[in-house]
Motif scaffolding. Structure first.
Motif: not given
Length: 232
Positions: A58, A61-62, A114, A122
């Motif tokens: 998480h 990807y953020t 995300v 994304l």
């Protein structure tokens, strides 16, 4: 970056620039700031021998979502969460997890976790689908419209819906759900927690859902909860 890179003893090396020159990765931000850093990170994420937790994924990807798509080469494979397990999947099969209401309909789907505020970025960066645009979940049960209580509106702010639809049993996409926010913005729910989650999500205040549930259960706690928010 734990798990993606082997740990090294950097005792005596206080200069970050020296560590970087030696190939030591000290942070996600520093890695992504380097030319080729995103490709390196995505390459390691695609290596199934390198362990990654859903929480790590998480955060990674953020961070990646903040990059310019022109600076990132699209990968063939991505790390995703499938039924709670982190695995490597074909990038074409991956889906951005941007709709919490339809998570019960995602069995077998490779999800990319995300921050909600970065979901669109994304999806654009990796050229993958978004869950909210992928899963068909039309509401097929009947419910009764209720106005949102004023204390909840005050808590969640001006984006709070005026009403929601309460169902004895909410069915959408062929399954029973706690809540569903349909594409027209209407919140449907079958439980108190579902009402709270749906209203908080619709208002862009997802972290407040537990406070909303507390208010719905006991409106007399309005002043108490307002005072507690002094310390947010």
């Amino acid at each position: 970056l734990a798990g993606l890179y082997d740990a090294v003893d950097a005792t005596g090396f206080d200069d970050v620039q020296v560590l970087r020159a030696l190939g030591v990765r000290t942070s996600v931000a520093a890695l992504l700031d380097e030319a080729g850093g995103a490709a390196e990170l995505l390459g390691r994420l695609a290596d199934e021998d390198r362990p990654v937790t859903p929480v790590q994924l998480h955060a990674l990807y953020t961070a990646l979502a903040e990059l310019d798509p022109d600076q990132v080469t699209l990968p063939d494979e991505l790390r995703a969460v499938v039924d709670g397990e982190v695995v490597v999947v074909d990038a074409a099969d991956a889906v951005i997890a941007d709709a919490p209401d339809v998570l019960p309909l995602t069995e077998g789907l490779p999800l990319l976790p995300v921050a909600p505020s970065r979901a669109a970025e994304l999806a654009d960066l990796l050229q993958v689908r978004r869950l909210g645009e992928t899963v068909e979940a039309d509401v097929t049960s009947d419910g009764e419209e209720h106005r949102v209580p004023e204390p909840v509106r005050v808590l969640l702010g001006p984006a709070t819906p005026d009403t929601y639809i309460e169902h004895p049993e909410l069915r959408a996409g062929g399954v029973e759900l706690d809540w569903r926010r349909t594409p027209d913005g209407v919140v449907h729910a079958a439980t108190l927690e579902g009402v709270a989650a749906g209203l908080a999500w619709a208002a862009g205040q997802w972290p407040r859902r537990f406070e909303v549930a507390a208010l719905l259960e006991d409106p007399s706690r309005t002043e108490e909860l307002a005072r507690d928010r002094w310390f947010d």
